[in-house]
Design a protein around this motif. Structure first.
Motif, mmCIF file in Angstrom:
data_model
loop_
_atom_site.group_PDB
_atom_site.id
_atom_site.type_symbol
_atom_site.label_atom_id
_atom_site.label_comp_id
_atom_site.label_asym_id
_atom_site.label_seq_id
_atom_site.Cartn_x
_atom_site.Cartn_y
_atom_site.Cartn_z
ATOM 1 N N ASN A 53 12.788 -5.379 -10.118
ATOM 2 C CA ASN A 53 13.376 -6.557 -9.477
ATOM 3 C C ASN A 53 14.610 -7.112 -10.207
ATOM 4 O OD1 ASN A 53 11.392 -6.488 -7.480
ATOM 5 N ND2 ASN A 53 9.998 -7.758 -8.693
ATOM 6 N N HIS A 54 15.609 -6.271 -10.405
ATOM 7 C CA HIS A 54 16.900 -6.675 -10.979
ATOM 8 C C HIS A 54 16.795 -7.165 -12.432
ATOM 9 C CE1 HIS A 54 18.482 -6.252 -6.963
ATOM 10 N NE2 HIS A 54 17.594 -7.122 -6.509
ATOM 11 N N ARG A 55 15.780 -6.741 -13.136
ATOM 12 C CA ARG A 55 15.676 -7.002 -14.576
ATOM 13 C C ARG A 55 14.955 -5.822 -15.204
ATOM 14 N NH1 ARG A 55 11.002 -11.682 -15.303
ATOM 15 N NH2 ARG A 55 9.406 -10.696 -14.011
ATOM 16 N N VAL A 56 14.944 -5.778 -16.528
ATOM 17 C CA VAL A 56 14.274 -4.678 -17.220
ATOM 18 C C VAL A 56 13.144 -5.225 -18.089
ATOM 19 C CG1 VAL A 56 16.302 -3.185 -17.225
ATOM 20 C CG2 VAL A 56 15.907 -4.728 -19.153
ATOM 21 N N ILE A 57 12.146 -4.382 -18.285
ATOM 22 C CA ILE A 57 11.031 -4.711 -19.164
ATOM 23 C C ILE A 57 11.018 -3.697 -20.291
ATOM 24 C CG2 ILE A 57 8.573 -5.176 -19.344
ATOM 25 C CD1 ILE A 57 8.512 -5.374 -16.271
ATOM 26 N N LEU A 58 11.133 -4.180 -21.519
ATOM 27 C CA LEU A 58 11.091 -3.309 -22.686
ATOM 28 C C LEU A 58 9.658 -3.284 -23.204
ATOM 29 C CD1 LEU A 58 14.109 -4.236 -22.427
ATOM 30 C CD2 LEU A 58 14.297 -3.854 -24.871
ATOM 31 N N HIS A 59 9.056 -2.115 -23.190
ATOM 32 C CA HIS A 59 7.664 -1.977 -23.584
ATOM 33 C C HIS A 59 7.554 -1.425 -25.006
ATOM 34 C CE1 HIS A 59 6.049 -2.665 -19.503
ATOM 35 N NE2 HIS A 59 7.071 -1.945 -19.072
ATOM 36 N N THR A 60 6.844 -2.136 -25.869
ATOM 37 C CA THR A 60 6.481 -1.631 -27.191
ATOM 38 C C THR A 60 4.958 -1.525 -27.226
ATOM 39 O OG1 THR A 60 6.184 -3.764 -28.315
ATOM 40 C CG2 THR A 60 8.442 -2.904 -28.154
ATOM 41 N N ALA A 61 4.415 -1.058 -28.343
ATOM 42 C CA ALA A 61 2.961 -0.923 -28.440
ATOM 43 C C ALA A 61 2.263 -2.275 -28.404
ATOM 44 C CB ALA A 61 2.596 -0.171 -29.721
ATOM 45 N N SER A 62 2.960 -3.326 -28.855
ATOM 46 C CA SER A 62 2.315 -4.631 -29.000
ATOM 47 C C SER A 62 2.733 -5.678 -27.968
ATOM 48 C CB SER A 62 2.588 -5.193 -30.395
ATOM 49 O OG SER A 62 3.981 -5.352 -30.609
ATOM 50 N N LYS A 63 3.878 -5.441 -27.281
ATOM 51 C CA LYS A 63 4.352 -6.473 -26.352
ATOM 52 C C LYS A 63 5.313 -5.891 -25.329
ATOM 53 C CE LYS A 63 8.003 -7.801 -29.605
ATOM 54 N NZ LYS A 63 8.566 -8.892 -30.429
#
Length: 234
Positions: free
Chosen positions: A153-163
């Motif tokens: 939805n016109h944004r990005v989600i940065l995924h790490t192991a903790s958050k």
């Protein structure tokens, strides 16, 4: 673009170092924004985590000295590279406490600065930082800690192991920051960290036991890139 800073109360020496850094980086085909400060307090008034890649810091300065400044820098940013500038080598032992990468003795010689810069950039490339802004402030991440990036939805989600960090940026802008650091766009909506991939099963790859789709249009290129990457790391 690299973000560098020179802190030295002797303006002439600071500007000389700035000019040498500009020339050295130009020869490497790199560019940088190089700030200059004459006082530690003035620098700290505006300093924030992730603001700089490398800081060249004079130790002997009036008011707050470089060692005290370095301690405050470390409280705010644990990963920025610190290189001390000093005429007294006995400060080297104290430098271990703030994890200084190198020391340059005044007056700084071009050849020694080139060697120190090379070491710093080599370390920086191994520990590439990604700086992003979200609704709750500025985040500085080591690229190695990033599992994958997802566009929603016109944004990005940065995924790490903790958050997971939600950012109002485009996938293209994140991909540009991570270019050359082992990331691949396996799908229009996913950018993955090759070093974090556990295995591939059909049209899915798995990172931290999470399934990420591989586009049928990019599957062949992805498998070629992954095979080449894994071959380099064996």
């Amino acid at each position: 673009m690299l973000q560098l800073c020179v802190i030295d109360d002797e303006l002439e020496e600071a500007l000389r170092i700035q000019a040498m850094l500009t020339e050295l980086l130009g020869k490497r085909g790199e560019s940088a924004d190089i700030s200059v400060y004459q006082a530690a307090r003035t620098f700290l008034d505006s300093f924030t985590q992730g603001q700089y890649d490398i800081i060249f810091l004079d130790i002997q300065m009036p008011g707050m000295d470089g060692m005290a400044c370095a301690q405050e820098i470390r409280r705010r940013d644990s990963s920025v590279i610190l290189i001390f500038i000093t005429s007294m080598v006995q400060y080297a032992v104290q430098g271990y406490r703030v994890e200084a990468t190198d020391y340059l003795v005044k007056p700084v010689e071009p050849a020694l600065l080139a060697h120190s810069l090379h070491r710093a950039l080599k370390h920086l490339n191994k520990c590439h930082k990604l700086t992003v802004r979200s609704s709750d402030g500025l985040h500085s991440l080591n690229a190695d800690d990033l599992l994958y990036v997802e566009a929603v939805n016109h944004r990005v989600i940065l995924h790490t192991a903790s958050k997971s960090i939600y950012c109002p940026q485009t996938m293209a802008s994140i991909e540009a920051q991570l270019q050359g650091f082992g990331f691949f766009r396996c799908h229009q909506g996913f950018l993955v960290n090759m070093r974090q991939i556990q295995h591939v099963d059909g049209n899915d790859l798995f990172i931290a036991d999470r399934a990420v789709p591989i586009s049928k249009y990019r599957h062949r290129e992805f498998m070629q890139e992954l095979t080449a990457y894994w071959g380099k790391t064996l």
